[in-house]
Design an enzyme around this catalytic site. Sequence first.
Site, PDB file in Angstrom:
ATOM      1  N   GLY A 112      57.254  18.602 -37.347  1.00  0.00           N
ATOM      2  CA  GLY A 112      57.994  18.283 -38.570  1.00  0.00           C
ATOM      3  C   GLY A 112      57.175  18.517 -39.832  1.00  0.00           C
ATOM      4  O   GLY A 112      57.741  18.716 -40.910  1.00  0.00           O
ATOM      5  N   GLU A 115      57.576  22.061 -40.509  1.00  0.00           N
ATOM      6  CA  GLU A 115      58.988  22.250 -40.890  1.00  0.00           C
ATOM      7  C   GLU A 115      59.267  21.782 -42.317  1.00  0.00           C
ATOM      8  O   GLU A 115      60.024  22.419 -43.047  1.00  0.00           O
ATOM      9  CB  GLU A 115      59.889  21.514 -39.888  1.00  0.00           C
ATOM     10  N   GLU A 135      56.085  21.186 -30.238  1.00  0.00           N
ATOM     11  CA  GLU A 135      57.163  20.439 -29.570  1.00  0.00           C
ATOM     12  C   GLU A 135      57.329  20.739 -28.087  1.00  0.00           C
ATOM     13  O   GLU A 135      57.578  19.831 -27.297  1.00  0.00           O
ATOM     14  CB  GLU A 135      58.506  20.686 -30.292  1.00  0.00           C
TER      15      GLU A 135
HETATM   16  N1  CAA Z   1      53.445  10.625 -34.493  1.00  0.00           N
HETATM   17  C1  CAA Z   1      52.949   9.386 -34.429  1.00  0.00           C
HETATM   18  N2  CAA Z   1      51.647   9.108 -34.580  1.00  0.00           N
HETATM   19  C2  CAA Z   1      50.818  10.133 -34.815  1.00  0.00           C
HETATM   20  C3  CAA Z   1      51.276  11.458 -34.887  1.00  0.00           C
HETATM   21  C4  CAA Z   1      52.654  11.691 -34.717  1.00  0.00           C
HETATM   22  N3  CAA Z   1      53.197  12.907 -34.813  1.00  0.00           N
HETATM   23  N4  CAA Z   1      50.206  12.260 -35.098  1.00  0.00           N
HETATM   24  C5  CAA Z   1      49.129  11.453 -35.160  1.00  0.00           C
HETATM   25  N5  CAA Z   1      49.492  10.167 -34.987  1.00  0.00           N
HETATM   26  C6  CAA Z   1      48.643   8.981 -34.970  1.00  0.00           C
HETATM   27  C7  CAA Z   1      47.868   8.903 -33.655  1.00  0.00           C
HETATM   28  O1  CAA Z   1      48.683   8.327 -32.661  1.00  0.00           O
HETATM   29  C8  CAA Z   1      46.710   8.030 -34.085  1.00  0.00           C
HETATM   30  O2  CAA Z   1      47.154   6.689 -34.142  1.00  0.00           O
HETATM   31  P1  CAA Z   1      46.350   5.548 -33.303  1.00  0.00           P
HETATM   32  O3  CAA Z   1      45.004   5.527 -33.956  1.00  0.00           O
HETATM   33  O4  CAA Z   1      47.167   4.334 -33.549  1.00  0.00           O
HETATM   34  O5  CAA Z   1      46.288   6.023 -31.912  1.00  0.00           O
HETATM   35  C9  CAA Z   1      46.446   8.472 -35.511  1.00  0.00           C
HETATM   36  O6  CAA Z   1      47.626   9.109 -35.960  1.00  0.00           O
HETATM   37  C10 CAA Z   1      45.301   9.459 -35.623  1.00  0.00           C
HETATM   38  O7  CAA Z   1      45.582  10.551 -34.737  1.00  0.00           O
HETATM   39  P2  CAA Z   1      44.572  11.062 -33.604  1.00  0.00           P
HETATM   40  O8  CAA Z   1      43.664   9.970 -33.177  1.00  0.00           O
HETATM   41  O9  CAA Z   1      45.370  11.741 -32.558  1.00  0.00           O
HETATM   42  O10 CAA Z   1      43.716  12.111 -34.464  1.00  0.00           O
HETATM   43  P3  CAA Z   1      42.978  13.397 -33.899  1.00  0.00           P
HETATM   44  O11 CAA Z   1      42.121  13.909 -35.011  1.00  0.00           O
HETATM   45  O12 CAA Z   1      42.314  13.127 -32.598  1.00  0.00           O
HETATM   46  O13 CAA Z   1      44.134  14.472 -33.609  1.00  0.00           O
HETATM   47  C11 CAA Z   1      46.177  15.656 -34.102  1.00  0.00           C
HETATM   48  C12 CAA Z   1      44.923  14.963 -34.672  1.00  0.00           C
HETATM   49  C13 CAA Z   1      45.743  16.959 -33.375  1.00  0.00           C
HETATM   50  C14 CAA Z   1      47.077  16.009 -35.276  1.00  0.00           C
HETATM   51  C15 CAA Z   1      46.897  14.711 -33.115  1.00  0.00           C
HETATM   52  O14 CAA Z   1      47.078  13.452 -33.780  1.00  0.00           O
HETATM   53  C16 CAA Z   1      48.233  15.206 -32.675  1.00  0.00           C
HETATM   54  O15 CAA Z   1      48.298  16.044 -31.801  1.00  0.00           O
HETATM   55  N6  CAA Z   1      49.327  14.642 -33.230  1.00  0.00           N
HETATM   56  C17 CAA Z   1      50.666  14.962 -32.821  1.00  0.00           C
HETATM   57  C18 CAA Z   1      51.081  16.339 -33.369  1.00  0.00           C
HETATM   58  C19 CAA Z   1      52.454  16.701 -32.857  1.00  0.00           C
HETATM   59  O16 CAA Z   1      52.679  16.884 -31.674  1.00  0.00           O
HETATM   60  N7  CAA Z   1      53.414  16.818 -33.792  1.00  0.00           N
HETATM   61  C20 CAA Z   1      54.781  17.187 -33.488  1.00  0.00           C
HETATM   62  C21 CAA Z   1      55.606  15.954 -33.342  1.00  0.00           C
HETATM   63  S1  CAA Z   1      57.204  16.300 -32.691  1.00  0.00           S
HETATM   64  C22 CAA Z   1      58.113  16.831 -34.008  1.00  0.00           C
HETATM   65  O17 CAA Z   1      57.649  16.954 -35.132  1.00  0.00           O
HETATM   66  C23 CAA Z   1      59.521  17.134 -33.640  1.00  0.00           C
HETATM   67  C24 CAA Z   1      60.392  17.698 -34.667  1.00  0.00           C
HETATM   68  O18 CAA Z   1      60.415  18.878 -34.950  1.00  0.00           O
HETATM   69  C25 CAA Z   1      61.376  16.854 -35.279  1.00  0.00           C
END
Ligand code: CAA
Length: 261
Positions: A112, A115, A135
Amino acid sequence: MKEYNNAIVEIENGTAVVTLNRPQALNALNDELMSEINDIFTDLNQDNSVKVIILTGAGEKSFVAGADIKEMKDLNADEGRRWAEKGETTFLKIEQCEKPVIAAINGFALGGGCEIAMACDIRIAAENAKFGQPEVGLGIIPGFGGTQRMSRLVGRGMAKYLIYTANMIKADEAYRIGLVQKVVPLASLLEEAKSLAQTIIKKSQTAVCFAKDAINRGAEMSMANAMAYEAYIFGMCFGGEDQTEGMNAFVTKAKPNFTGK
Ligand code: CAA
């Protein structure tokens, strides 16, 4: 200016800077933040003091790390569809806002996050920016317009490559494929975005607004209809004061003083 739980809005010199502010979740988009973005863009669209909007994320690490996975994970099919519709409607509000919107991308722009950046008019990335649509690695597809806007911006082949693999790309690669228009050091990201905003503000705001409308609406039409629409909007420009001001200024070798009328 109103206060928001997950965003900060600052207006200066005709530019509104909207900072998405959930650093504890890397500015992930939860339901409340999406509602706030909706409200913010409704207000800014109506605020005559605002000519250009900059969208950025709080902190140095992340623009927006996607939709909030923790809020999304237990949705059923019907709720999932409504979640996507809410994001799509919110991002359409940005895309259809009458003022230019610049995304200043500081760090992760994933799912997102990528996006919402694509719903903006122009994207400037910091050197640390990373883009991707992760995703399919979560068992879903991009649901906030990503399958559509990514294909339109970088072509279907590249969109499929990025979406099927969920690979992350760095800012220089995003620039190479045309996903972003400029890459700058993180320290100067906001200044670059504000300077771009000032360049646009010096032009006729009516003309800029008409150009945005012609580009966006035209993209939904056949070429013939889009050309006809362009000619119609071109004609509208001649009904306003800015066209007279701009062309008289050229002829008299003066600087134009646009009023947006
Ligand atoms: N949703 C909720 N929480 C999130 C998040 C997300 N998309 N991305 C990061 N966070 C949170 C983590 O859970 C973490 O919280 P906690 O400390 O409570 O565990 C905090 O943010 C810090 O993140 P990380 O510890 O994971 O930080 P990192 O440096 O190790 O990694 C990252 C960074 C690579 C961005 C990793 O956080 C990540 O992979 N995030 C998810 C990315 C993702 O998959 N986004 C797509 C979501 S689906 C979507 O967007 C669908 C759509 O089209 C509508």
